[in-house]
Design a protein around this motif. Sequence first.
Motif, PDB file in Angstrom:
ATOM      1  N   SER A  46      -2.893  10.273  -5.424  1.00 42.07           N
ATOM      2  CA  SER A  46      -3.311  11.353  -5.337  1.00 42.07           C
ATOM      3  C   SER A  46      -3.572  12.348  -6.308  1.00 42.07           C
ATOM      4  N   PHE A  47      -4.683  13.089  -6.544  1.00 43.74           N
ATOM      5  CA  PHE A  47      -5.281  13.344  -7.284  1.00 43.74           C
ATOM      6  C   PHE A  47      -5.686  15.334  -7.048  1.00 43.74           C
ATOM      7  N   THR A 138     -11.918  13.841 -13.375  1.00 44.89           N
ATOM      8  CA  THR A 138     -10.218  13.078 -13.514  1.00 44.89           C
ATOM      9  C   THR A 138     -10.792  11.506 -13.610  1.00 44.89           C
ATOM     10  N   GLN A 139      -9.916  10.936 -14.381  1.00 45.83           N
ATOM     11  CA  GLN A 139     -10.024  10.048 -14.659  1.00 45.83           C
ATOM     12  C   GLN A 139      -9.214   8.639 -13.639  1.00 45.83           C
ATOM     13  N   VAL A 152      -7.993  -6.105  -9.369  1.00 48.65           N
ATOM     14  CA  VAL A 152      -6.505  -4.876  -8.661  1.00 48.65           C
ATOM     15  C   VAL A 152      -6.817  -4.460  -7.379  1.00 48.65           C
ATOM     16  N   SER A 153      -5.714  -3.977  -7.412  1.00 47.25           N
ATOM     17  CA  SER A 153      -6.271  -3.423  -5.667  1.00 47.25           C
ATOM     18  C   SER A 153      -6.984  -2.310  -5.083  1.00 47.25           C
ATOM     19  N   PHE A 154      -7.524  -1.891  -4.148  1.00 47.33           N
ATOM     20  CA  PHE A 154      -8.011  -1.120  -3.617  1.00 47.33           C
ATOM     21  C   PHE A 154      -6.829  -0.394  -4.331  1.00 47.33           C
ATOM     22  N   GLU A 155      -5.467  -0.042  -3.686  1.00 48.27           N
ATOM     23  CA  GLU A 155      -4.315   0.548  -3.658  1.00 48.27           C
ATOM     24  C   GLU A 155      -4.061   1.293  -4.827  1.00 48.27           C
ATOM     25  N   GLU A 156      -4.282   0.571  -5.774  1.00 53.57           N
ATOM     26  CA  GLU A 156      -4.264   0.486  -7.466  1.00 53.57           C
ATOM     27  C   GLU A 156      -5.352   0.960  -8.580  1.00 53.57           C
ATOM     28  N   ASN A 164      -6.842  13.267   3.122  1.00 50.72           N
ATOM     29  CA  ASN A 164      -7.394  12.464   3.761  1.00 50.72           C
ATOM     30  C   ASN A 164      -8.886  11.326   3.572  1.00 50.72           C
ATOM     31  N   VAL A 165      -9.277  11.749   2.279  1.00 47.06           N
ATOM     32  CA  VAL A 165      -9.986  11.631   1.305  1.00 47.06           C
ATOM     33  C   VAL A 165      -9.756  10.509  -0.026  1.00 47.06           C
ATOM     34  N   ALA A 166      -9.999   9.199   0.315  1.00 46.45           N
ATOM     35  CA  ALA A 166      -9.653   8.568  -0.740  1.00 46.45           C
ATOM     36  C   ALA A 166     -11.021   8.597  -1.815  1.00 46.45           C
TER      37      ALA A 166
END
Length: 267
Positions: A46-47, A138-139, A152-156, A164-166
């Motif tokens: 999260s950010f 943000t970075q 790398v994976s999407f999760e990483e 609810n926003v990625a």
Amino acid sequence: MEKLQAALDKARNSRRERTDPGVEVKPVAKETQPSGVDARWQALTSFDAKDADLIRHRVVTRHARKEATPFDILRTKALLQMRQNGWKRLAITSPMPQSGKTTTACNLALGLGRQRDLRAMLFDLDLRDPSVHAFFETQPPYLIGEMLTGAVSFEEQALRYGDNVAVSMSLHPETDPTRILLAEDTAEKLTSIQDAYEPDVMIYDLPSVLVNDDTRAFLKNADCALIVVRSDSTTYSQFEHCQREVAEQTNVLGVVLNAYRHDKRTT
């Protein structure tokens, strides 16, 4: 009488089981952790972003307010039309740079995020000049190109704003963006993300159409597109050319007229 006696015996046995240390007592089930899609969303890092920073970059939809109203109207109209057609992938582009497409994309993403029953994703696919990270200040831990190519994976790689926003973004330009945007591996990666996370809307912030071939390479992966034009700089011929190019690849959802100055003296 027999039924009454049976009830009394049952109650007596129940009390004995609760007090007798020799009787095994089953533990109360603990609250279960999120699973499936919910768990995958919660696993994203999260950010947060300061409201003052967002407003400085003209991202005003974090909260409901007067300044957010035009974007909220756009959000609702786009969402309703996409639902009607069964569309989930929305590309946002423009004829030429500096038209406000990334501002529109970020505002739509956060506006959708205020709808708690929706999940939205924002991908910064302007790989030659990524800027979404600057809007949120943000970075990301990895580049979006690394995720799309499978390094790398999407999760990483992706970050989660709220619940609810990625947001999938980059810090640095890619050396060969067309190769990534045109690749079938990219199309398959986006499909796997959609299947795993089940977003209601996937927003792709794409490059301007008339400056290179990146957007042409990618539009086949979008269900529809918004074209953002700037009233004080976009020419009609540029708009017409852009609209024709986009319509050849996907559905034109609509056109956003940006930087329009309404002069009350003319009304």
